[in-house]
Structure formats: structure tokens, C-alpha cells
Design an enzyme around this catalytic site. Structure first.
Site, PDB file in Angstrom:
ATOM      1  N   CYS A 101      -1.810  38.903  28.736  1.00 27.03           N
ATOM      2  CA  CYS A 101      -1.872  38.346  27.374  1.00 27.03           C
ATOM      3  C   CYS A 101      -3.314  38.110  26.925  1.00 27.03           C
ATOM      4  CB  CYS A 101      -0.996  37.108  27.269  1.00 27.03           C
ATOM      5  SG  CYS A 101      -0.545  36.765  25.565  1.00 27.03           S
ATOM      6  N   HIS A 257       3.723  37.608  29.966  1.00 26.49           N
ATOM      7  CA  HIS A 257       3.309  36.645  31.007  1.00 26.49           C
ATOM      8  C   HIS A 257       4.224  36.712  32.228  1.00 26.49           C
ATOM      9  CE1 HIS A 257       0.611  34.101  28.480  1.00 26.49           C
ATOM     10  NE2 HIS A 257       1.388  34.548  27.519  1.00 26.49           N
ATOM     11  N   GLU A 259       3.609  35.579  34.934  1.00 30.33           N
ATOM     12  CA  GLU A 259       3.365  34.354  35.710  1.00 30.33           C
ATOM     13  C   GLU A 259       4.259  33.210  35.243  1.00 30.33           C
ATOM     14  OE1 GLU A 259       1.507  35.516  33.335  1.00 30.33           O
ATOM     15  OE2 GLU A 259       0.278  33.986  32.354  1.00 30.33           O
TER      16      GLU A 259
END
Ligand code: GLN
Length: 283
Positions: A101, A257, A259
Site C-alpha cells: 500500500c 495489506h 499484514e
């Protein structure tokens, strides 16, 4: 040590921790390394660390630049004298680097919708990104992605490669243009309105013997192009969808994302690419 055992190889992976979702990356990297241990024939001594200064960056074999706010990350990087060390890491030494991102924006050679002087780029990917492509925070969304590159996982111990990947998009950028892999692309890009460019850097000579700078590879796209703006320079297939993951030599970038979902598959895949690069350099 038995004759077919090899020496332990140290691999240090950093996560740029100036702003944004760095802690989540560190957690997922640890999880990914545990999965990799079951597959890898060579024993690795993994270290995952937060990176805030040049000395910490120097100790890394690879780096993740997390999601967050690219203007904030670039401002803190500038204030802490990290911009040039980061450009050296990515573009001179060409060490494996992954941006998610805001990280993808920083790794682009050119970024749209950015006030001049308001944002510094690191660069490394010959692309132009369009920031906040899908709108504001409340227009964040999730999509289930078919990521073809994950399907090359060999299945030993984690054959979940066929499942779709749940991806979260928060004020996400898309890759709106692939730029040619030639010297001086920044000049033309500098003339595009509201666009900032990264300063060009020359690859280290010794590294150039090991790494070939190929063209940008599209790794994933959202089905259907959502762009409403007209861009005559955009010579991409309109049916191909919005490009949300790309790779060029040592640099990988995703608009979303991984994560934030707790799914370690892309981290596993990326650590495998890191290992290939580390082994290649050690040769
Ligand atoms: N829109 C943000 C930027 O320009 C990126 C958002 C994110 O990383 N979730 O930096």
C-alpha cells in the site's frame, strides 16, 4: 555435522518502522518462517527486526515497507536521514524489497495525486501509481483474490495455495501505468500534473553482474477496471483490470495489506524469493 548437512545461513529481514502497520508484518514474517522451516533444505537463522535508522538497514538482507501513510513515512524518512540509505538499498544494492500500500507508493518511480514537494519517493519500480485510487477511508473494501503466483507453492506442509486470498484495500493505490525500463523515464513523468518522481540511481557494478533489471511483471489485477478518469497515456488493456501487484527484479509491491489479514501465504512466498536472492548473491 553429517556430510550432507550444510552450515546455517543467517538471513536478516527488516520492516521499516517509521509509521504504519510494521508490527503486523513482523508477526507474519515470524509465522511464515516457521512454515518455511518445514520446506527448506538449508537451515536458516532468521532474524526479523524493525528498522528505524541506517545502521539497522545496513544489517538487513531484505526489507518490507509497510502500509500507512506514504507522505508521513517519507517525511519521517527525510527527517531521520533515511531516504538516501533506502534508495541505496533498493536501487543501488538492489536488495529484495516489498512495499504494501503506502510502501508500494514509495517504491514507485512516479506517483500521481501528490503535491510537488509534499512527498519524496524511493523508487525502484518502473511504474506510475495513482494514490487513493478507490477513494477515501470509508470506501475501503475487501476482495477475494486469485493470486496465480501463490499456486507455485509446492504443497509440502502448506498446500493452501488454491484458496483465494482475502485482501484488504484501504485508500489503496493502483498501478496506472507501466513505464519502460530505460534510463531517463523520470523526465517525461516529471511533466505529468500532480505527479512526483523518484531520483534515478545507478546500480552497483558488482550487483549488476548478478541481477538483470527486467521489465515490470504484473502479478495480480482486480477484475474489471474501476478507473473513472481518462488517461490517454494509459496504454494498458482496459479488460485487464486494476493492477494491484507488480514485481521488477528485486522489488515487489502490493496495493493491499496482507499484514492485516493474518494469512501468511504471501509472506511465505516472498521469503522464498528472498532466499533465492540471498543464495544467488552468496555464489
Ligand atoms: N493512501 C495512503 C497513501 O497515500 C496509503 C494507504 C495505506 O497504506 N493503507 O500513503
Amino acid at each position: 555435522m553429517g556430510s550432507n548437512e550444510q552450515a546455517m545461513v543467517d538471513v536478516t529481514v527488516g520492516v521499516l518502522a517509521l509509521q504504519g502497520a510494521f508490527n503486523e508484518h513482523v508477526q507474519l514474517l515470524r509465522q511464515a518462517a516457521r512454515i518455511l522451516v518445514k520446506k527448506d533444505i538449508v537451515e536458516r537463522n532468521w532474524t526479523f527486526k524493525e528498522v528505524r535508522n541506517e545502521a539497522e538497514l545496513d544489517s538487513c538482507d531484505a526489507l518490507i515497507i509497510p502500509g500507512g501513510e506514504s507522505t508521513a513515512i517519507s517525511l519521517v524518512a527525510q527527517r531521520s536521514n533515511m531516504l538516501e540509505p533506502l534508495r541505496d538499498f533498493v536501487k543501488v544494492l538492489r536488495k529484495p524489497t516489498w512495499g504494501t500500500c503506502a510502501g508500494l507508493i514509495l517504491l514507485a518511480e512516479s506517483a500521481n495525486r501528490t503535491k510537488k514537494g509534499g512527498q519524496e519517493l524511493i523508487g525502484g519500480l518502473d511504474i506510475r501509481v495513482n494514490r487513493n485510487h478507490f477513494g477515501r477511508q470509508i470506501e475501503s473494501f475487501e476482495a477475494s483474490l486469485d493470486l496465480p503466483f501463490l499456486q507455485h507453492a509446492d504443497g509440502k506442509g502448506f498446500d493452501t495455495s488454491r484458496l483465494l486470498f482475502r485482501a484488504i484495500f484501504i485508500r489503496a493505490p493502483v498501478v496506472e501505468k507501466l513505464l519502460p525500463n530505460v534510463a531517463g523515464i523520470q523526465e517525461g513523468e516529471a511533466k505529468v500534473e500532480d505527479t512526483v518522481i523518484a531520483p534515478s540511481r545507478v546500480m552497483d557494478e558488482a550487483v549488476a553482474k548478478k541481477i538483470k533489471l527486467a521489465d515490470v511483471e504484473i502479478m495480480a489485477a482486480l477484475p474489471g477496471r474501476t478507473a473513472t478518469f481518462k488517461n490517454t497515456e494509459m496504454n494498458l488493456d482496459p479488460e485487464a483490470g486494476d493492477i494491484i501487484a507488480v514485481r521488477q527484479a528485486n522489488v515487489f509491491g502490493t496495493s493491499f495489506h496482507p499484514e492485516l489479514t493474518g494469512d501468511p501465504r504471501i509472506h511465505v512466498w516472498w521469503l522464498e524469493q528472498v532466499l533465492k536472492a540471498v543464495d544467488e548473491r552468496a555464489r
